[in-house]
Design a protein around this motif. Structure first.
Motif, PDB file in Angstrom:
ATOM      1  N   ASP A  47     -49.687 139.383 -18.203  1.00  0.00           N
ATOM      2  CA  ASP A  47     -48.803 139.713 -19.313  1.00  0.00           C
ATOM      3  C   ASP A  47     -48.896 138.624 -20.376  1.00  0.00           C
ATOM      4  N   ILE A  48     -48.996 139.022 -21.629  1.00  0.00           N
ATOM      5  CA  ILE A  48     -49.040 138.061 -22.726  1.00  0.00           C
ATOM      6  C   ILE A  48     -48.005 138.445 -23.767  1.00  0.00           C
ATOM      7  N   ASP A  49     -47.507 137.455 -24.474  1.00  0.00           N
ATOM      8  CA  ASP A  49     -46.520 137.673 -25.532  1.00  0.00           C
ATOM      9  C   ASP A  49     -47.274 137.943 -26.825  1.00  0.00           C
ATOM     10  N   THR A  50     -47.530 139.218 -27.119  1.00  0.00           N
ATOM     11  CA  THR A  50     -48.309 139.561 -28.305  1.00  0.00           C
ATOM     12  C   THR A  50     -47.580 139.193 -29.587  1.00  0.00           C
ATOM     13  N   SER A  51     -46.251 139.224 -29.575  1.00  0.00           N
ATOM     14  CA  SER A  51     -45.520 138.876 -30.804  1.00  0.00           C
ATOM     15  C   SER A  51     -45.734 137.413 -31.177  1.00  0.00           C
ATOM     16  N   THR A  52     -45.814 136.537 -30.173  1.00  0.00           N
ATOM     17  CA  THR A  52     -46.067 135.113 -30.455  1.00  0.00           C
ATOM     18  C   THR A  52     -47.473 134.918 -31.002  1.00  0.00           C
ATOM     19  N   LEU A  53     -48.463 135.609 -30.407  1.00  0.00           N
ATOM     20  CA  LEU A  53     -49.835 135.477 -30.883  1.00  0.00           C
ATOM     21  C   LEU A  53     -49.967 136.007 -32.304  1.00  0.00           C
ATOM     22  N   ASN A  54     -49.353 137.156 -32.583  1.00  0.00           N
ATOM     23  CA  ASN A  54     -49.438 137.727 -33.926  1.00  0.00           C
ATOM     24  C   ASN A  54     -48.768 136.840 -34.957  1.00  0.00           C
TER      25      ASN A  54
END
Length: 636
Positions: A47-54
């Motif tokens: 699981d990855i935090d896509t909002s943080t990466l974006n």
């Protein structure tokens, strides 16, 4: 909604209980189930935090592990290893490059920038098949739109997969240059390598309609032909008494072929079963075919647990199980010629008995002329494959002998003409078959009971098994999971915010796409024809402004669906002068104002960022909304 730990604990507790009552066979079933759940948990995508990466507007770097080229775009899976130069633990991203150039191959190391989103695991219309695809491929995020300016080739990282891919391409080129008829060469490529990108659509449709779709997918039959060819080449070893050497070489060759073709579940099953059989001969073990099949399934699932959701995995194992359970029945006939013919028929019938309900559930169709098509094609296919390989080999060494070439072209003509002839019959297939998955349970319980009764000569099991199978088939014929009440589904369409409103027997498509995007959205809906039919939908209509129906209506820049109001910006602002509370504000292409100003005016529950927005603009709006703690979504 059940924790994996609870499932594992429940399986282990049940196993202990069965051991305590001295039923170790049942205990093994629950131990295997607990191991399966544990394996699925271990092998799941991180699981990855896509909002943080974006939020960082980062560049992602990684190696391409799978690619599917298209006419105007390329879909690929990238194993990301760094984000903006910072090494990360690694996760898979499925990206859509909106350009056919540069052509990407497996092993390319790429760098790209694009908005990442969680895979659409929800049960929206059009997402049923992709759900298991994302799980099987360990995909943690998707980037639905990556432009050529944000995509760069950084290098090439060779590996065993790239070496095998290059060898497959060499064989493909050799077949295309062998002098075979073009359509013949394309089919030979498909049955030898599993690469169907060259196949004619009309030929594929004919094969599907007459129940020959399995010929185009690598399976145990193809592995058996390869094993037969190897046995011919190694026949001198048998003459001089070196049988074990022949078996060891055959074993190595089959594993090499399996690796060469990518080890699909059907090929892996056949290779592993052949391995047990050959090892039994080498070490003089007694092996049981059903046990070999189950061991092959366990070994595949040990390394790829989510393959159990693959239709190919399910169909290949059920076909082989049914053949092993029922194809022995004609063996009691004394006349060898009659026995051989009856066993050939029994193999085809058994395979259909084992796979028919699964195939009908997955693909909603059933071919009626499967026996008429499978028997002759089953005889011609080995000839086609063997002489096709000889033709390719002779062409590669520059031989002028055209005998194998003529045999290959002739056998292809017979197969294709026969398939087209059978496909031309009226009523060759039963389409529109839809039934709930639970009906598969009584059918396969009945199939096992029938097999048990035939083996033990107990009429009770035979009668009850047949009754269960007939009951399941009748219920499947009567059942149709159609929904007459209104239902609303967001579509995971990559280029516009689109929703499907299903009412009675019609589905209304609401989309903020314009121009050619509307054609793309309607084409996307057409691809879901089978699923819509299963819900009782017989027609699809585009929701134009002015549409007023019971429970929903479409106005310029505004939708009202099931009591919810959707405001489309900027189209709404250019037409309407009044403002009112909105449940959703959809921000699309052309919006230039302040999104926070519009939020203060419409007071929406959620802001939807449309895929029609440019990626950079979308990221800027997401940053603004996140900073102001305004709920937002990106539906793709």
């Amino acid at each position: 909604g059940i924790s994996s730990l609870w499932l594992i604990g429940g399986c282990l507790l049940a196993a202990v209980v069965w051991v305590a009552v001295r039923r170790r066979g049942w205990a093994l079933w629950f131990i295997a189930g607990g191991m399966g759940v544990a394996g699925a948990v271990i092998s799941r995508a991180p699981d990855i935090d896509t909002s943080t990466l974006n939020h960082q507007r980062s560049y992602y770097s990684g190696r391409v592990v799978e690619v599917a080229p298209g006419a105007c775009s390329q879909k690929m899976i990238v194993a990301v290893d760094s984000v903006s130069g910072r090494e990360v633990g690694g996760f898979n991203v499925r990206i859509t490059l909106l350009s056919a150039l540069p052509p990407i191959t497996i092993g390319d190391h790429v760098r790209f920038r694009g908005a990442l989103y969680q895979p659409p695991y929800g049960a929206a219309v059009g997402d049923v098949g992709m759900r298991w695809y994302y799980l099987r491929k360990h995909i943690s995020a998707v980037a639905p739109r990556v432009y050529a300016d944000d995509f760069h080739l950084e290098g090439y990282e060779p590996g065993i997969d790239t070496w095998l891919d290059a060898r497959r391409e060499q064989l493909v080129r050799a077949i295309l240059r062998s002098g075979l008829d073009e359509d013949c060469a394309e089919l030979l490529i498909a049955v030898l390598t599993g690469d169907r990108r060259f196949l004619d659509d009309g030929l594929q449709e004919d094969f599907r309609r007459v129940g020959l779709a399995h010929v185009l997918a690598l399976s145990g039959m193809h592995v058996a032909v390869i094993a037969f060819l190897i046995s011919i080449l190694l026949f001198p070893l048998r003459l001089i008494g070196h049988n074990r050497w022949q078996w060891w070489i055959t074993l190595a060759a089959l594993w090499a072929y399996g690796m060469f073709t990518g080890m699909s579940p059907s090929v892996a099953r056949a290779v592993i079963m052949a391995t047990f059989l050959l090892l039994g001969r080498i070490f003089r073990w007694n092996t049981d075919p059903l046990n070999n099949m189950c061991a092959a399934a366990l070994l595949i699932l040990l390394f790829r647990p989510y393959d159990i959701f693959s239709p190919g995995f399910q169909l290949t194992f059920m076909a082989v199980a049914a053949i092993l359970m029922f194809a022995w029945l004609p063996g009691r006939v004394r006349n060898p010629i009659v026995c051989g013919c009856m066993q050939w028929v029994a193999v085809s019938v058994s395979a259909v008995v084992g796979t028919a309900p699964l195939a009908a559930w997955h693909f909603h169709t059933f071919p009626l002329y499967f026996l008429l098509s499978n028997l002759p094609v089953g005889l011609l296919l080995p000839i086609f494959m063997v002489f096709g390989l000889f033709s390719t080999a002779l062409s590669s060494i520059g031989s002028g002998w055209n005998g194998p070439l003529s045999v290959t072209d002739g056998s292809f003509s017979l197969v294709s003409d026969f398939a087209a002839w059978v496909a031309s019959f009226e009523g060759g297939t039963v389409d529109g078959i839809f039934f709930p998955v639970w009906l598969l349970i009584p059918y396969y319980i009945g199939m096992v009971a029938l097999w048990r009764g035939l083996v033990s000569c107990r009429i009770f099991y035979v009668v009850n098994g047949v009754a269960l199978m007939v009951f399941a088939m009748l219920m499947a014929r009567m059942g149709n999971d159609s929904r007459q009440e209104m239902a609303v589904y967001p579509l995971h369409y990559e280029y516009a915010t689109s929703m499907l409103v299903c009412q009675a027997d019609t589905a209304y498509l609401y989309t903020d796409a314009t121009g050619g995007g509307i054609r793309g959205a309607t084409g996307y809906v057409r691809m879901m024809e089978d699923e819509l039919l299963s819900r009782g939908i017989r027609a699809v209509a585009l929701a134009y402004p002015g549409l007023v129906a019971e429970g929903h209506e479409c106005r310029v820049g505004e939708w009202v669906i099931k009591g919810k109001r959707y405001v489309l910006l900027p189209e709404y602002l250019s037409v309407h002068k009044y403002m009112a509370k909105a449940d959703y504000v959809v921000v699309g292409k052309g919006f230039k104002g302040s999104v926070l100003d519009e939020v203060s005016v419409f007071s929406p529950d959620t802001v939807v960022l449309s895929p029609t927005l440019p990626p950079l603009k979308c990221a800027q709006l997401a940053d603004t909304l996140r900073a102001a703690s305004v709920p937002y979504k990106y539906i793709h």
